[in-house]
Each structure stands twice: as structure tokens, then as C-alpha cells.
Enzyme design. Structure first.
Site, PDB file in Angstrom:
ATOM      1  N   GLY A  46      45.835  47.367  31.675  1.00  0.00           N
ATOM      2  CA  GLY A  46      45.487  47.680  33.053  1.00  0.00           C
ATOM      3  C   GLY A  46      46.442  47.001  34.017  1.00  0.00           C
ATOM      4  O   GLY A  46      46.940  45.907  33.733  1.00  0.00           O
ATOM      5  N   GLN A  51      49.479  43.743  41.910  1.00  0.00           N
ATOM      6  CA  GLN A  51      50.238  42.924  40.939  1.00  0.00           C
ATOM      7  C   GLN A  51      51.737  43.204  40.996  1.00  0.00           C
ATOM      8  O   GLN A  51      52.539  42.423  40.478  1.00  0.00           O
ATOM      9  CB  GLN A  51      49.732  43.183  39.515  1.00  0.00           C
ATOM     10  N   CYS A  91      45.608  38.601  31.567  1.00  0.00           N
ATOM     11  CA  CYS A  91      46.070  39.344  32.738  1.00  0.00           C
ATOM     12  C   CYS A  91      47.589  39.318  32.743  1.00  0.00           C
ATOM     13  O   CYS A  91      48.190  38.272  32.468  1.00  0.00           O
ATOM     14  CB  CYS A  91      45.520  38.687  34.012  1.00  0.00           C
ATOM     15  N   LEU A  92      48.204  40.437  33.068  1.00  0.00           N
ATOM     16  CA  LEU A  92      49.670  40.470  33.125  1.00  0.00           C
ATOM     17  C   LEU A  92      50.204  39.495  34.176  1.00  0.00           C
ATOM     18  O   LEU A  92      51.341  39.059  34.082  1.00  0.00           O
ATOM     19  CB  LEU A  92      50.153  41.895  33.427  1.00  0.00           C
ATOM     20  N   HIS A 133      37.898  44.152  36.189  1.00  0.00           N
ATOM     21  CA  HIS A 133      39.020  43.223  36.317  1.00  0.00           C
ATOM     22  C   HIS A 133      40.049  43.756  37.329  1.00  0.00           C
ATOM     23  O   HIS A 133      40.528  43.001  38.186  1.00  0.00           O
ATOM     24  CB  HIS A 133      39.664  43.043  34.924  1.00  0.00           C
ATOM     25  N   HIS A 137      41.446  42.646  41.402  1.00  0.00           N
ATOM     26  CA  HIS A 137      42.822  42.490  41.914  1.00  0.00           C
ATOM     27  C   HIS A 137      42.968  43.096  43.303  1.00  0.00           C
ATOM     28  O   HIS A 137      43.638  42.533  44.168  1.00  0.00           O
ATOM     29  CB  HIS A 137      43.819  43.191  40.982  1.00  0.00           C
TER      30      HIS A 137
END
Ligand code: QAP
Ligand code: CO
Length: 178
Positions: A46, A51, A91-92, A133, A137
């Protein structure tokens, strides 16, 4: 295709609140596709536009085994959550760190698709957790916010140190094309 640069915690730009999307044009499709390639390249399931430093309520997700079932979410809003579960999350934007977070196994949500059409949907399990999630963000929230301040500060310091040394973990090694 060029990929987008992913911001890493504790970058303050991850704290911005994303704006609703009102224009459904080719530019939006191009952005969604670029985000998808960026997500696949970094082995994520995701990715939210925030991000990659884009303040729009756009999310790409693919929780499928074959990594060939992309989902695009525009302006998603959860209106019902049930069945609390513990989820082990990463998380990235928090590369290399994982911890347990409380989420809901079942959600109902309203979402717009990439063409501007509104849908009423339900999700469960990993997809439901991933949507929770990613919507966080869009509201400037990260999974580390659910951890203790001590843990969060430790993670922030470690990421800053690894980043300065150019040693942040990435799983870019497996090629993927769409
Ligand atoms: C959010 O997370 C999520 O640390 C998506 O080195 C996570 O795609 C939803 C990733 C868990 C539900 C359950 C993390 C890749 C990817 C890393 C991700 C890393 C490389 C995280
Ligand atoms: Co994330």
C-alpha cells in the site's frame, strides 16, 4: 518509468493533511500509475500520495498473491469498523521497522474510483487493515503513532542515522513490471 521518492519518518511532510480530489483527468491516472510502480518496486502492499509528497487523497493498494490486482482509492471514508484485531505492521515510510497495532478486521467505506464514480464497499482482513493504515497517512498519521513515545523516538533516531549512512533497508532487488 520513473518512480517517485518515498518520504521517511520523521519527515514533517508526512504530517500534512491531504486534500480531497475533485478533478478526474489523465494527470490523476498518470499519478496513480506512477505510485503503483513505485509501490511494486519497493515491495509494498500500500502507498498513499502523502508518502511521495503529494497532498491528495489518493491511495494505491495490492494485497494479492500475484501482485497483479491493483486497487486505487480516491477520497476514501470509513463509516463502519468492527472486530478489533492486532496487526503486525510496517510502512514504506518507516523502512525496516515493524510492530503490533490495533485495527479492525472489517470495514465499510465509501470510495471514489479513478474515473470519479462513487462506490459503497466492504473489506476484511489484510485489505481492510491496509485501507485503515493508508487512510491514516492521508490524515498525517503513521503506525508508529500508536506505539509508545519511547519506541517512536528510537525508531526516528535509527532511521535518521541509517539514512545519513545510506543504509536504509530497501527491497528493490526483485524486478517487477506492469
Ligand atoms: C501498510 O506497508 C501495511 O519496512 C503497507 O523495508 C502494512 O507496504 C498494511 C515495506 C502491514 C497492512 C499490514 C516495509 C517494504 C512495505 C519495509 C507496506 C520495507 C520494505 C510496507
Ligand atoms: Co504506510
Amino acid at each position: 518509468m520513473d518512480t517517485l521518492k518515498i518520504l521517511h519518518f520523521p519527515d514533517p511532510r508526512l504530517r500534512q493533511i491531504a486534500d480531497d480530489i475533485t478533478i478526474f483527468d489523465q494527470e490523476l491516472k498518470d499519478l496513480a500509475n506512477k505510485m503503483l510502480v513505485t509501490m511494486y518496486e519497493s515491495k509494498g502492499i500500500g502507498l498513499a500520495a502523502i508518502q511521495v509528497n503529494i497532498k491528495k487523497r489518493l491511495i494505491v493498494i495490492d494485497v494479492s498473491e500475484g501482485r497483479n490486482e491493483p486497487i486505487f482509492l480516491v477520497n476514501p471514508v470509513i463509516y463502519d469498523k468492527s472486530n478489533k484485531v492486532q496487526s503486525e505492521e510496517g510502512c514504506l515510510s518507516v523502512p525496516g521497522f515493524y510492530d503490533k497495532v490495533e485495527r479492525f478486521n472489517n470495514i465499510k467505506y465509501k470510495v471514489t474510483d479513478i474515473t470519479g464514480k462513487v462506490h459503497d464497499r466492504e473489506a476484511e482482513g489484510l485489505l481492510a487493515i491496509c485501507i485503515q493504515h493508508e487512510i491514516d497517512h492521508l490524515d498525517g498519521k503513521l503506525f508508529v503513532d500508536y506505539l509508545s513515545e519511547l519506541k517512536r523516538d528510537r525508531i526516528a533516531k535509527k532511521i535518521q542515522k541509517l539514512s545519513a549512512q545510506g543504509k536504509l533497508p530497501s527491497r528493490k532487488s526483485v524486478p517487477y513490471s506492469i
